[in-house]
Every structure is written in C-alpha cells, then in structure tokens.
Design a protein around this motif. Structure first.
Motif, PDB file in Angstrom:
ATOM      1  N   VAL A  83      62.640  33.229  33.012  1.00 34.10           N
ATOM      2  CA  VAL A  83      62.211  33.981  34.250  1.00 34.10           C
ATOM      3  C   VAL A  83      61.279  34.875  33.945  1.00 34.10           C
ATOM      4  CG1 VAL A  83      62.958  35.028  36.233  1.00 34.10           C
ATOM      5  CG2 VAL A  83      64.292  33.262  35.620  1.00 34.10           C
ATOM      6  N   GLY A  84      61.455  35.550  33.016  1.00 35.90           N
ATOM      7  CA  GLY A  84      60.398  36.667  32.601  1.00 35.90           C
ATOM      8  C   GLY A  84      58.973  36.218  32.261  1.00 35.90           C
ATOM      9  N   VAL A  85      59.158  35.336  31.328  1.00 35.52           N
ATOM     10  CA  VAL A  85      57.995  34.652  30.717  1.00 35.52           C
ATOM     11  C   VAL A  85      57.201  33.782  32.017  1.00 35.52           C
ATOM     12  CG1 VAL A  85      56.920  32.600  29.511  1.00 35.52           C
ATOM     13  CG2 VAL A  85      58.667  34.287  28.412  1.00 35.52           C
ATOM     14  N   LEU A  86      57.913  33.037  32.905  1.00 32.34           N
ATOM     15  CA  LEU A  86      57.316  32.630  34.142  1.00 32.34           C
ATOM     16  C   LEU A  86      56.745  33.572  34.964  1.00 32.34           C
ATOM     17  CD1 LEU A  86      56.779  30.021  36.114  1.00 32.34           C
ATOM     18  CD2 LEU A  86      59.109  30.586  36.840  1.00 32.34           C
ATOM     19  N   ALA A  87      57.312  34.706  35.017  1.00 30.37           N
ATOM     20  CA  ALA A  87      56.748  35.911  36.016  1.00 30.37           C
ATOM     21  C   ALA A  87      55.411  36.320  35.459  1.00 30.37           C
ATOM     22  CB  ALA A  87      57.891  36.894  36.351  1.00 30.37           C
ATOM     23  N   ILE A  88      55.357  36.459  33.857  1.00 30.27           N
ATOM     24  CA  ILE A  88      54.364  36.827  33.525  1.00 30.27           C
ATOM     25  C   ILE A  88      53.026  35.851  33.624  1.00 30.27           C
ATOM     26  CG2 ILE A  88      52.954  37.110  31.240  1.00 30.27           C
ATOM     27  CD1 ILE A  88      55.810  37.999  30.046  1.00 30.27           C
ATOM     28  N   SER A  89      53.422  34.465  33.620  1.00 32.20           N
ATOM     29  CA  SER A  89      52.358  33.494  33.782  1.00 32.20           C
ATOM     30  C   SER A  89      51.905  33.313  35.254  1.00 32.20           C
ATOM     31  CB  SER A  89      52.899  32.075  33.679  1.00 32.20           C
ATOM     32  OG  SER A  89      52.060  31.156  33.692  1.00 32.20           O
ATOM     33  N   LEU A  90      52.742  33.495  36.215  1.00 29.65           N
ATOM     34  CA  LEU A  90      52.624  33.829  37.499  1.00 29.65           C
ATOM     35  C   LEU A  90      51.636  34.915  38.074  1.00 29.65           C
ATOM     36  CD1 LEU A  90      55.807  32.118  39.381  1.00 29.65           C
ATOM     37  CD2 LEU A  90      53.850  31.087  38.899  1.00 29.65           C
ATOM     38  N   VAL A  91      52.010  36.058  37.361  1.00 31.71           N
ATOM     39  CA  VAL A  91      51.198  37.305  37.802  1.00 31.71           C
ATOM     40  C   VAL A  91      49.983  37.165  37.355  1.00 31.71           C
ATOM     41  CG1 VAL A  91      50.857  39.762  37.183  1.00 31.71           C
ATOM     42  CG2 VAL A  91      53.173  38.894  37.933  1.00 31.71           C
ATOM     43  N   SER A  92      49.790  36.187  35.890  1.00 30.76           N
ATOM     44  CA  SER A  92      48.393  36.225  35.523  1.00 30.76           C
ATOM     45  C   SER A  92      47.565  35.222  36.491  1.00 30.76           C
ATOM     46  CB  SER A  92      48.360  35.348  34.153  1.00 30.76           C
ATOM     47  OG  SER A  92      48.703  34.274  34.087  1.00 30.76           O
ATOM     48  N   LEU A  93      47.959  34.358  37.120  1.00 29.57           N
ATOM     49  CA  LEU A  93      47.530  33.622  38.133  1.00 29.57           C
ATOM     50  C   LEU A  93      47.153  34.359  39.466  1.00 29.57           C
ATOM     51  CD1 LEU A  93      49.389  30.119  37.800  1.00 29.57           C
ATOM     52  CD2 LEU A  93      46.977  30.403  37.214  1.00 29.57           C
ATOM     53  N   ILE A  94      48.078  34.894  39.841  1.00 30.56           N
ATOM     54  CA  ILE A  94      47.766  35.890  41.154  1.00 30.56           C
ATOM     55  C   ILE A  94      46.951  36.959  40.759  1.00 30.56           C
ATOM     56  CG2 ILE A  94      49.058  37.815  42.436  1.00 30.56           C
ATOM     57  CD1 ILE A  94      51.566  36.299  42.122  1.00 30.56           C
TER      58      ILE A  94
END
Length: 192
Positions: A83-94
């Motif tokens: 979940v942490g890695v997914l959050a990093i990726s999603l923040v990078s997109l945001i």
C-alpha cells in the motif's frame, strides 16, 4: 541493470520475510534502498521518488514494529509495504511527476525525451506498475480473508504482477519505437 537495482530492496524484503522477522526484513530493505540511492548519487543521477519513499515506508514500518507492535502479522506487514509503494506511485502521478519519468530521463537522449509520445509512454508504464501494485495488494489480502489458501499463492501473484510490469516496462518503449519510429527533425515544436 537498472530494473535490478530498483527491485533489489523489494526482492530482498520478500525473501527475508520468509526467513526472518519482519523487523529485520524491513530494516535490511531500507538499508538496500539507501545503498541504491548511494549508487545513484555516486553515478551523478538524481535521488528517485520511489527509492526515497521506499526508505521511508520500510524504516517507518520497521520502527513501528520495533516500538509499538512487535506482533504485527507478516501479512499485515507485506500489505502495508505494498500500500505504501502504491501511495508513492499515485502521489507521483498527482504531482505530475510519474516515478517512471526519473528513470526514463536517465535512459534516453534529449531528443527522445522531447518526442510527443514520450510522456504518454511514461504515464502508461507508471499505470502498468500501479496495476501490478494493486495485484500485489490483492495477493496479500487473499490469505488474510481466505485462510485456506497456500502461502505460495500470494507470492505467485506478486511475482507474476511484478515480472509482468517489468516486462511491459522493457517491451512497450521498443514497441512504440517500432510502430511510430523517430519523427522527422522538424516535427517537434521549436525545431527547424
């Protein structure tokens, strides 16, 4: 070689979770992330959002287990990391800086980076990794809610998802290049 360095902390974490405590697995993975960042800095490359964010995820979760809840289940630990890695990726997109962009800019020449399809490719590859992260989360959730599943089922899902995303990362740019080729010299804005 780059993909190996990117995935080394995660592969080490997964292997160590089978062999030792979650605490040791997390702190070793954080140390490997720091080593990868050190290699990048030594080579004159940028510090990557995925690497720096992963250090935070691994170290923070390791500290939480050490100081607050040493009995956190292995499933919960793996789920939290994913979940942490997914959050990093999603923040990078945001923030409109997909984590794949930093790696891509270090692999291609300036002319390629200016091509119209370059950013589209970077975003598509980032979304492919997001899909892999979601599948890894599902692979970690299944054993929690379906206790009869064998341990290897979650590992197989994670392995297949990660390797599929890695394959797509290598394949798709080559596919686009073969399909679209290089644009004429005057096709890019600002060039004549």
């Amino acid at each position: 070689m780059t993909i190996f360095l990117i995935l080394a902390p995660f592969g080490s974490f997964a292997l160590l979770m089978l062999l030792t405590s979650a605490e040791i697995s997390l702190f070793v993975a954080a140390a490997i992330c720091l080593a990868v960042i050190g290699v990048d800095v030594y080579r004159g490359r940028s510090v990557k959002i995925l690497g720096a964010g992963s250090v935070v995820v691994f170290a923070a979760l390791g500290a939480y287990i050490s100081l607050v809840d040493p009995n956190l289940s292995h499933s919960a630990v793996k789920l939290t990391v994913d979940v942490g890695v997914l959050a990093i990726s999603l923040v990078s997109l945001i923030i409109r800086k997909p984590f794949v962009l930093q790696y891509a800019l270090e692999e291609v020449d300036a002319e390629t980076a200016k091509q119209p399809g370059f950013l589209k490719t970077v975003y598509l590859i980032t979304w492919a990794w997001n899909a892999a992260f979601v599948l890894m989360i599902i692979g970690n959730v299944l054993p929690i809610y379906v206790p009869g599943l064998p341990l290897w089922s979650g590992l197989a899902i994670a392995f297949a998802a990660r390797n599929s995303a890695a394959y797509f990362t290598a394949w798709y740019p080559q596919y686009r290049k073969a399909k679209h080729g290089k644009p004429p010299a005057n096709a890019l804005p600002g060039t004549n």
